[in-house]
Design a protein around this motif. Structure first.
Motif, PDB file in Angstrom:
ATOM      1  N   THR A   1      17.219   3.015  -3.932  1.00  0.00           N
ATOM      2  CA  THR A   1      18.428   3.695  -4.325  1.00  0.00           C
ATOM      3  C   THR A   1      18.111   5.223  -4.578  1.00  0.00           C
ATOM      4  O   THR A   1      17.429   5.567  -5.551  1.00  0.00           O
ATOM      5  CB  THR A   1      18.797   3.000  -5.506  1.00  0.00           C
ATOM      6  N   VAL A   2      18.838   5.849  -3.755  1.00  0.00           N
ATOM      7  CA  VAL A   2      18.629   7.374  -3.523  1.00  0.00           C
ATOM      8  C   VAL A   2      19.804   7.890  -4.724  1.00  0.00           C
ATOM      9  O   VAL A   2      20.933   7.860  -4.402  1.00  0.00           O
ATOM     10  CB  VAL A   2      18.976   8.060  -2.519  1.00  0.00           C
ATOM     11  N   ASN A   3      19.577   8.716  -5.759  1.00  0.00           N
ATOM     12  CA  ASN A   3      20.504   9.376  -6.638  1.00  0.00           C
ATOM     13  C   ASN A   3      20.504  10.722  -6.731  1.00  0.00           C
ATOM     14  O   ASN A   3      19.337  11.497  -6.781  1.00  0.00           O
ATOM     15  CB  ASN A   3      19.899   8.668  -8.123  1.00  0.00           C
ATOM     16  N   GLY A   4      21.723  11.174  -6.114  1.00  0.00           N
ATOM     17  CA  GLY A   4      21.758  12.564  -5.998  1.00  0.00           C
ATOM     18  C   GLY A   4      22.077  13.269  -7.379  1.00  0.00           C
ATOM     19  O   GLY A   4      22.682  13.017  -8.414  1.00  0.00           O
ATOM     20  N   TYR A   5      21.201  14.385  -7.530  1.00  0.00           N
ATOM     21  CA  TYR A   5      21.247  15.568  -8.711  1.00  0.00           C
ATOM     22  C   TYR A   5      21.946  16.659  -8.401  1.00  0.00           C
ATOM     23  O   TYR A   5      22.898  16.910  -9.239  1.00  0.00           O
ATOM     24  CB  TYR A   5      19.772  15.407  -9.350  1.00  0.00           C
ATOM     25  N   SER A   6      21.329  17.269  -7.591  1.00  0.00           N
ATOM     26  CA  SER A   6      21.800  18.747  -7.267  1.00  0.00           C
ATOM     27  C   SER A   6      21.946  19.038  -5.816  1.00  0.00           C
ATOM     28  O   SER A   6      21.016  18.794  -5.243  1.00  0.00           O
ATOM     29  CB  SER A   6      20.930  19.925  -8.094  1.00  0.00           C
TER      30      SER A   6
ATOM     31  N   LYS B   1      12.387  16.058  -6.901  1.00  0.00           N
ATOM     32  CA  LYS B   1      12.934  15.473  -8.061  1.00  0.00           C
ATOM     33  C   LYS B   1      14.405  15.934  -8.590  1.00  0.00           C
ATOM     34  O   LYS B   1      15.050  15.375  -9.050  1.00  0.00           O
ATOM     35  CB  LYS B   1      12.198  14.737  -8.962  1.00  0.00           C
ATOM     36  N   HIS B   2      14.226  17.265  -8.438  1.00  0.00           N
ATOM     37  CA  HIS B   2      15.468  17.968  -8.969  1.00  0.00           C
ATOM     38  C   HIS B   2      16.633  17.828  -8.137  1.00  0.00           C
ATOM     39  O   HIS B   2      17.789  18.321  -8.645  1.00  0.00           O
ATOM     40  CB  HIS B   2      14.941  19.460  -9.332  1.00  0.00           C
ATOM     41  N   LYS B   3      16.356  17.481  -6.900  1.00  0.00           N
ATOM     42  CA  LYS B   3      17.429  17.303  -5.864  1.00  0.00           C
ATOM     43  C   LYS B   3      17.886  15.862  -5.897  1.00  0.00           C
ATOM     44  O   LYS B   3      19.284  15.654  -5.846  1.00  0.00           O
ATOM     45  CB  LYS B   3      16.957  17.801  -4.573  1.00  0.00           C
ATOM     46  N   PHE B   4      16.722  15.063  -5.897  1.00  0.00           N
ATOM     47  CA  PHE B   4      17.578  13.467  -5.954  1.00  0.00           C
ATOM     48  C   PHE B   4      16.150  12.779  -6.551  1.00  0.00           C
ATOM     49  O   PHE B   4      15.007  13.164  -6.367  1.00  0.00           O
ATOM     50  CB  PHE B   4      17.901  12.957  -4.842  1.00  0.00           C
ATOM     51  N   ASP B   5      16.384  11.414  -7.269  1.00  0.00           N
ATOM     52  CA  ASP B   5      15.368  10.688  -7.452  1.00  0.00           C
ATOM     53  C   ASP B   5      15.728   9.484  -6.921  1.00  0.00           C
ATOM     54  O   ASP B   5      16.841   9.142  -6.345  1.00  0.00           O
ATOM     55  CB  ASP B   5      15.109  10.735  -9.018  1.00  0.00           C
ATOM     56  N   ILE B   6      14.768   8.462  -7.180  1.00  0.00           N
ATOM     57  CA  ILE B   6      14.876   7.229  -6.385  1.00  0.00           C
ATOM     58  C   ILE B   6      14.509   6.082  -7.561  1.00  0.00           C
ATOM     59  O   ILE B   6      13.945   6.229  -8.627  1.00  0.00           O
ATOM     60  CB  ILE B   6      13.958   6.914  -5.344  1.00  0.00           C
TER      61      ILE B   6
ATOM     62  N   LYS C   1       0.620  -1.183  -0.013  1.00  0.00           N
ATOM     63  CA  LYS C   1       0.120  -0.005   0.153  1.00  0.00           C
ATOM     64  C   LYS C   1       0.821   1.292   0.032  1.00  0.00           C
ATOM     65  O   LYS C   1       0.314   2.337  -0.084  1.00  0.00           O
ATOM     66  CB  LYS C   1      -0.861   0.225   1.124  1.00  0.00           C
ATOM     67  N   LEU C   2       2.217   0.981   0.355  1.00  0.00           N
ATOM     68  CA  LEU C   2       3.109   2.212   0.479  1.00  0.00           C
ATOM     69  C   LEU C   2       3.271   2.950  -0.955  1.00  0.00           C
ATOM     70  O   LEU C   2       3.581   2.332  -1.762  1.00  0.00           O
ATOM     71  CB  LEU C   2       4.255   1.914   1.309  1.00  0.00           C
ATOM     72  N   ARG C   3       3.353   4.325  -0.722  1.00  0.00           N
ATOM     73  CA  ARG C   3       3.971   4.999  -1.885  1.00  0.00           C
ATOM     74  C   ARG C   3       5.401   5.660  -1.338  1.00  0.00           C
ATOM     75  O   ARG C   3       5.536   6.000  -0.169  1.00  0.00           O
ATOM     76  CB  ARG C   3       3.080   6.184  -2.195  1.00  0.00           C
ATOM     77  N   ILE C   4       6.525   5.535  -2.198  1.00  0.00           N
ATOM     78  CA  ILE C   4       7.877   5.749  -1.642  1.00  0.00           C
ATOM     79  C   ILE C   4       8.286   7.031  -2.725  1.00  0.00           C
ATOM     80  O   ILE C   4       8.396   6.533  -4.082  1.00  0.00           O
ATOM     81  CB  ILE C   4       8.883   4.786  -1.705  1.00  0.00           C
ATOM     82  N   VAL C   5       8.493   8.228  -2.383  1.00  0.00           N
ATOM     83  CA  VAL C   5       8.760   9.330  -3.344  1.00  0.00           C
ATOM     84  C   VAL C   5       9.753  10.267  -3.048  1.00  0.00           C
ATOM     85  O   VAL C   5       9.978  10.093  -1.736  1.00  0.00           O
ATOM     86  CB  VAL C   5       7.535  10.231  -3.774  1.00  0.00           C
TER      87      VAL C   5
ATOM     88  N   GLY D   1      21.227  20.546  -2.213  1.00  0.00           N
ATOM     89  CA  GLY D   1      20.331  20.917  -1.252  1.00  0.00           C
ATOM     90  C   GLY D   1      19.574  19.858  -0.576  1.00  0.00           C
ATOM     91  O   GLY D   1      20.270  18.698  -0.553  1.00  0.00           O
ATOM     92  N   SER D   2      18.507  20.127   0.111  1.00  0.00           N
ATOM     93  CA  SER D   2      17.913  19.176   0.952  1.00  0.00           C
ATOM     94  C   SER D   2      16.405  19.093   0.538  1.00  0.00           C
ATOM     95  O   SER D   2      15.770  20.024   0.246  1.00  0.00           O
ATOM     96  CB  SER D   2      17.935  19.715   2.381  1.00  0.00           C
ATOM     97  N   ALA D   3      16.052  17.780   0.685  1.00  0.00           N
ATOM     98  CA  ALA D   3      14.519  17.269   0.603  1.00  0.00           C
ATOM     99  C   ALA D   3      14.319  16.146   1.511  1.00  0.00           C
ATOM    100  O   ALA D   3      15.053  15.803   2.356  1.00  0.00           O
ATOM    101  CB  ALA D   3      14.455  17.137  -1.037  1.00  0.00           C
ATOM    102  N   ASN D   4      13.237  15.386   0.919  1.00  0.00           N
ATOM    103  CA  ASN D   4      12.754  14.439   1.814  1.00  0.00           C
ATOM    104  C   ASN D   4      12.586  13.038   1.093  1.00  0.00           C
ATOM    105  O   ASN D   4      11.896  13.171   0.010  1.00  0.00           O
ATOM    106  CB  ASN D   4      11.504  14.703   2.888  1.00  0.00           C
ATOM    107  N   LEU D   5      12.903  11.831   1.489  1.00  0.00           N
ATOM    108  CA  LEU D   5      12.362  10.560   1.118  1.00  0.00           C
ATOM    109  C   LEU D   5      11.301  10.412   1.894  1.00  0.00           C
ATOM    110  O   LEU D   5      11.069  10.164   2.912  1.00  0.00           O
ATOM    111  CB  LEU D   5      13.391   9.569   1.258  1.00  0.00           C
ATOM    112  N   ARG D   6       9.908  10.575   1.034  1.00  0.00           N
ATOM    113  CA  ARG D   6       8.624  10.142   1.837  1.00  0.00           C
ATOM    114  C   ARG D   6       7.851   8.847   1.430  1.00  0.00           C
ATOM    115  O   ARG D   6       7.923   8.438   0.508  1.00  0.00           O
ATOM    116  CB  ARG D   6       7.800  11.155   1.203  1.00  0.00           C
ATOM    117  N   ILE D   7       7.729   8.376   2.602  1.00  0.00           N
ATOM    118  CA  ILE D   7       7.229   6.702   2.678  1.00  0.00           C
ATOM    119  C   ILE D   7       5.747   7.032   3.354  1.00  0.00           C
ATOM    120  O   ILE D   7       5.776   7.279   4.585  1.00  0.00           O
ATOM    121  CB  ILE D   7       7.978   5.819   3.430  1.00  0.00           C
ATOM    122  N   TYR D   8       4.584   6.785   2.578  1.00  0.00           N
ATOM    123  CA  TYR D   8       3.416   7.059   3.162  1.00  0.00           C
ATOM    124  C   TYR D   8       2.248   6.174   2.413  1.00  0.00           C
ATOM    125  O   TYR D   8       2.622   5.482   1.474  1.00  0.00           O
ATOM    126  CB  TYR D   8       2.965   8.472   2.717  1.00  0.00           C
TER     127      TYR D   8
END
Length: 470
Positions: free
Chosen positions: A258-263, A239-244, A231-235, A265-272
């Motif tokens: 797998t977290v891929n760094g792009y530019s 995405k301009h900072k990192f994608d997965i 049921k989980l979504r992982i996002v 800055g700071s953001a979050n890996l959200r699991i919901y």
């Protein structure tokens, strides 16, 4: 005019004055600030400062130009190890930024690694301004570490082998700078001390935060009962900072993210769970960089300044890029790209010794001054190459030409009064006419000119030529 009317008129007049005054005086002055109050850069690299909140002309200065110099446009370049203060002056205001110049930097794609006994794990490492890298384990009975191959001065990896259950620290450091340029990675082997985790609503995440460098990756594992995990979504929240990328195990009870760094800055890996407000986990992700990423990108990077240069090369299947500031070392970019494409080009100057394409190829080398330091560079040429052409390529690269050498392009004078001797000649059997040049001091040594030119024409079988100057 009666007194009552006069008082009313006076009160109205004063009120109008107050309104007019407020109309021309802003409620609060615009705040001015530097985009960075402090910054750390690597010797030889740059970053750009800017002032926000003013249209006035800004004058930049450094209190220690031997450590950090600043251009008229706020570009700060590290000159030597130390600290300096950069000042931005405009009108009666002065803003300051503390600059720390380091000898180099090291970053990894994570601070923790888990490996089973008898198995080997890997750590991705990015460095800037470092030529010799050393790794060691705090406890060799638990884990052993070694570079995966020869270190090429940019991106490499460290292999960590699990020896026995337990925990150890792997220290990655620059040779000669063990106490100032280093990075620790905590390693858990087998049943050793578990890594820090985040648990919520039956969901376990293997890390409570992630720090990666641009163009590198880190892995996070999310575990839960398959009925919950489905049921989980992982996002990525930016995405301009990192994608997965995600990969589920066979029974759907865990997913490797797998977290891929792009530019930067700071953001979050959200699991919901979109249908359950109580299931919403945020894992902070910090993407870092150094003033410029002297690394190979698998996508075209964005320029940080309009004067930046993007180099590219492809191996027929994939294209790679290197982003470097203006006037940076082109040989460094060429070597990086060649390493990834496994392909070397003729007549290109390389920082590292290239590989021959054919057995008859020749690898030339030359040493000279580059940014005040001695450096050796390499040139790949075909057999039967023209030394006048190779002399010109090296001369243009080092911006320095030797006396009494033959060049295919006009050499730059080494000092005032130098003379260039020009010859017009036919090269090969094509009858094509080309120019050749010899640089001399103001007092021309005609005997030596004759010797140098005679040896050149004999080597390349040039029979038709004439001297056209001096």
């Amino acid at each position: 005019m009666n007194k009552k009317f006069a008082r009313s008129f006076f009160s109205l007049f004063m009120a109008l004055l107050m309104v007019l005054s407020l109309a021309v005086i802003p409620s609060s002055a615009a705040k001015t600030s530097l985009n960075k109050s402090s910054v750390t850069i690597v010797k030889g690299y740059s970053t750009t400062l800017s002032v926000n909140g003013t249209n006035k002309t800004v004058t930049w200065s450094s209190d220690n130009t031997s450590v950090a110099a600043v251009s008229k446009k706020g570009k700060v370049t590290g000159k030597k190890i130390g600290t300096a203060t950069i000042s931005a002056s405009f009108g009666k205001s002065v803003l300051k930024c503390k600059v720390t110049v380091k000898a180099g930097s090291i970053s990894t794609n994570g601070n923790k690694l888990s490996v089973e006994v008898g198995k080997t794990g890997s750590i991705s490492v990015k460095t800037v301004g470092i030529h010799d890298l050393i790794v060691k384990s705090s406890d060799g009975s638990v884990a052993k570490a070694a570079l995966s191959g020869s270190f090429n001065g940019n991106i490499t990896s460290v292999n960590v082998k699990g020896i026995a259950d337990g925990t150890a620290k792997i220290k990655i450091y620059a040779k000669g700078y063990e106490k100032s340029i280093y990075k620790y990675v905590e390693v858990k082997v087998g049943k050793g001390k578990p890594a820090e985790q985040v648990s919520s609503s039956g969901i376990t995440v293997s890390a409570d935060s992630v720090e990666i460098n641009e163009n590198l990756s880190a892995k996070v594992t999310v575990k839960a009962d398959s009925s919950i995990l489905s049921k989980l979504r992982i996002v990525s929240t930016a995405k301009h900072k990192f994608d997965i990328d995600t990969k589920y195990n066979s029974d759907k009870s865990a997913v490797d993210v797998t977290v891929n760094g792009y530019s930067e800055g700071s953001a979050n890996l959200r699991i919901y769970d979109p249908n359950d407000r109580n299931v919403d986990i945020y894992i902070p992700v910090t993407v870092t960089n150094n003033a410029y990423d002297i690394v190979v990108w698998n996508r075209e990077p964005k320029k940080r300044a309009s004067t930046d240069v993007i180099y590219s090369a492809d191996n027929g299947n994939k294209k790679y890029y290197v982003l470097e500031p203006k006037d940076s070392d082109t040989a460094h970019a060429a070597s990086l790209l060649a390493q990834f494409t496994e392909k070397y080009e003729y007549w290109t100057v390389y920082e590292k010794k290239p590989e021959k394409e054919l057995a008859t190829d020749v690898i030339l080398s030359k040493s000279g001054k580059l940014n005040g330091e001695k450096a050796t560079r390499y040139l790949l040429v075909e057999g039967g190459y023209d030394s006048a052409c190779s002399n010109s390529v090296f001369g243009q690269y080092f911006r320095s030409y030797d006396y009494y050498e033959v060049y295919a392009t006009i050499p730059a004078a080494a000092k005032y009064g130098d003379t260039t001797i020009a010859f017009e000649c036919e090269i090969g059997d094509t009858g094509k006419t080309e120019m050749r040049y010899i640089l001399t001091e103001s007092s021309v040594d005609e005997v030596r000119i004759d010797e140098v030119w005679g040896a050149y024409t004999k080597k390349y079988n040039i029979t038709t030529w004439k001297r056209v100057s001096q």
